[in-house]
Design a protein around this motif. Sequence first.
Motif, PDB file in Angstrom:
ATOM      1  N   SER A   4       0.720  -1.355  -0.163  1.00 12.42           N
ATOM      2  CA  SER A   4       0.034  -0.026  -0.019  1.00 12.42           C
ATOM      3  C   SER A   4       0.769   1.402   0.170  1.00 12.42           C
ATOM      4  N   PHE A   5       0.309   2.389  -0.265  1.00  7.10           N
ATOM      5  CA  PHE A   5       0.819   3.849  -0.122  1.00  7.10           C
ATOM      6  C   PHE A   5       1.508   3.767   1.472  1.00  7.10           C
ATOM      7  N   THR A   6       0.866   3.629   2.275  1.00  3.31           N
ATOM      8  CA  THR A   6       1.158   3.628   3.722  1.00  3.31           C
ATOM      9  C   THR A   6       2.539   2.899   3.733  1.00  3.31           C
ATOM     10  N   ASP A   7       2.620   1.634   3.229  1.00  3.47           N
ATOM     11  CA  ASP A   7       3.789   0.958   3.414  1.00  3.47           C
ATOM     12  C   ASP A   7       5.219   1.547   2.639  1.00  3.47           C
ATOM     13  N   TRP A   8       4.588   2.042   1.575  1.00  4.47           N
ATOM     14  CA  TRP A   8       5.674   2.782   0.795  1.00  4.47           C
ATOM     15  C   TRP A   8       6.563   4.009   1.626  1.00  4.47           C
ATOM     16  N   VAL A   9       5.463   4.531   2.251  1.00  4.33           N
ATOM     17  CA  VAL A   9       5.872   5.790   3.128  1.00  4.33           C
ATOM     18  C   VAL A   9       6.752   5.506   4.266  1.00  4.33           C
ATOM     19  N   GLY A  10       6.515   4.291   4.885  1.00  8.26           N
ATOM     20  CA  GLY A  10       7.043   3.313   6.013  1.00  8.26           C
ATOM     21  C   GLY A  10       8.617   3.130   5.579  1.00  8.26           C
ATOM     22  N   TYR A  11       8.565   2.464   4.483  1.00 10.91           N
ATOM     23  CA  TYR A  11       9.893   2.093   3.917  1.00 10.91           C
ATOM     24  C   TYR A  11      10.864   3.307   3.462  1.00 10.91           C
ATOM     25  N   LEU A  12      10.139   4.434   2.780  1.00 14.04           N
ATOM     26  CA  LEU A  12      11.060   5.328   2.416  1.00 14.04           C
ATOM     27  C   LEU A  12      11.531   6.163   3.660  1.00 14.04           C
ATOM     28  N   GLY A  13      10.595   6.272   4.749  1.00  9.93           N
ATOM     29  CA  GLY A  13      11.338   6.810   6.100  1.00  9.93           C
ATOM     30  C   GLY A  13      12.360   6.345   6.592  1.00  9.93           C
ATOM     31  N   SER A  14      12.430   4.605   6.339  1.00 14.48           N
ATOM     32  CA  SER A  14      13.551   3.916   7.126  1.00 14.48           C
ATOM     33  C   SER A  14      14.648   4.156   6.018  1.00 14.48           C
ATOM     34  N   PHE A  15      14.549   4.150   4.886  1.00 15.15           N
ATOM     35  CA  PHE A  15      15.442   4.130   4.118  1.00 15.15           C
ATOM     36  C   PHE A  15      16.328   5.892   4.282  1.00 15.15           C
ATOM     37  N   VAL A  16      15.398   6.456   4.269  1.00 14.63           N
ATOM     38  CA  VAL A  16      16.252   8.146   4.504  1.00 14.63           C
ATOM     39  C   VAL A  16      16.784   7.999   5.864  1.00 14.63           C
ATOM     40  N   LEU A  17      16.211   7.304   6.876  1.00 16.30           N
ATOM     41  CA  LEU A  17      16.982   7.401   8.370  1.00 16.30           C
ATOM     42  C   LEU A  17      18.103   6.618   8.094  1.00 16.30           C
ATOM     43  N   MET A  18      18.070   5.601   7.477  1.00 10.89           N
ATOM     44  CA  MET A  18      19.307   4.656   7.588  1.00 10.89           C
ATOM     45  C   MET A  18      20.493   5.536   6.747  1.00 10.89           C
ATOM     46  N   LEU A  47      -0.848   5.059   9.938  1.00 11.03           N
ATOM     47  CA  LEU A  47      -1.564   3.835  10.462  1.00 11.03           C
ATOM     48  C   LEU A  47      -2.766   3.883  11.511  1.00 11.03           C
ATOM     49  N   GLY A  48      -3.251   5.006  11.131  1.00 10.59           N
ATOM     50  CA  GLY A  48      -4.367   5.178  12.305  1.00 10.59           C
ATOM     51  C   GLY A  48      -4.073   5.698  13.623  1.00 10.59           C
ATOM     52  N   PHE A  49      -3.161   6.498  13.667  1.00  9.88           N
ATOM     53  CA  PHE A  49      -2.636   7.094  14.993  1.00  9.88           C
ATOM     54  C   PHE A  49      -1.719   6.149  15.798  1.00  9.88           C
ATOM     55  N   SER A  50      -0.645   5.813  15.417  1.00  6.20           N
ATOM     56  CA  SER A  50       0.195   4.938  16.084  1.00  6.20           C
ATOM     57  C   SER A  50       1.094   5.938  16.765  1.00  6.20           C
ATOM     58  N   TRP A  51       0.549   6.020  17.952  1.00  5.70           N
ATOM     59  CA  TRP A  51       1.300   7.024  18.913  1.00  5.70           C
ATOM     60  C   TRP A  51       2.867   6.709  19.320  1.00  5.70           C
ATOM     61  N   PRO A  52       3.080   5.737  19.496  1.00  5.64           N
ATOM     62  CA  PRO A  52       4.647   5.154  19.906  1.00  5.64           C
ATOM     63  C   PRO A  52       5.293   5.747  18.749  1.00  5.64           C
ATOM     64  N   VAL A  53       5.012   5.685  17.296  1.00  9.96           N
ATOM     65  CA  VAL A  53       5.748   6.095  16.034  1.00  9.96           C
ATOM     66  C   VAL A  53       5.730   7.717  16.263  1.00  9.96           C
ATOM     67  N   ILE A  54       4.580   8.003  16.306  1.00 10.77           N
ATOM     68  CA  ILE A  54       4.415   9.593  16.077  1.00 10.77           C
ATOM     69  C   ILE A  54       4.937  10.264  17.094  1.00 10.77           C
ATOM     70  N   ILE A  55       5.176   9.920  18.339  1.00  5.51           N
ATOM     71  CA  ILE A  55       5.568  10.547  19.509  1.00  5.51           C
ATOM     72  C   ILE A  55       7.309  10.553  19.413  1.00  5.51           C
ATOM     73  N   THR A  56       7.882   9.272  19.159  1.00  2.00           N
ATOM     74  CA  THR A  56       9.335   9.281  19.294  1.00  2.00           C
ATOM     75  C   THR A  56       9.637   9.875  18.002  1.00  2.00           C
ATOM     76  N   ASN A  57       9.252   9.869  17.007  1.00  6.05           N
ATOM     77  CA  ASN A  57       9.808  10.679  15.506  1.00  6.05           C
ATOM     78  C   ASN A  57       9.435  12.261  15.817  1.00  6.05           C
ATOM     79  N   ALA A  58       8.460  12.628  16.345  1.00  7.27           N
ATOM     80  CA  ALA A  58       8.186  13.905  16.545  1.00  7.27           C
ATOM     81  C   ALA A  58       9.503  14.636  17.617  1.00  7.27           C
TER      82      ALA A  58
END
Length: 78
Positions: A4-18, A47-58
């Motif tokens: 899905s597009f959501t998966d692509w955003v997650g993988y892109l974020g992972s790639f950019v961080l690496m 992801l529907g407000f995955s707060w651990p992901v949002i809070i940590t990265n924010a």
Amino acid sequence: MDMSFTDWVGYLGSFVLMVSFLMKNITTLRIINSAGCFLFVIYGFMLGFSWPVIITNAFILGVNIFYLTRKKIEKTAP
């Protein structure tokens, strides 16, 4: 493999961080890392407000912005 597009955003974020951790210059690292964190914040909302992901990265994004701003202010100070 159907992603899905959501998966692509997650993988892109992972790639950019690496990639950010391959930088030798701390300023470049913080800028690229900020882009990755921003993508992960968006991913957390998608992801529907995955707060651990949002809070940590924010938080990491805020720290990066703080240090980038501080460095810029120090450079322009007389």
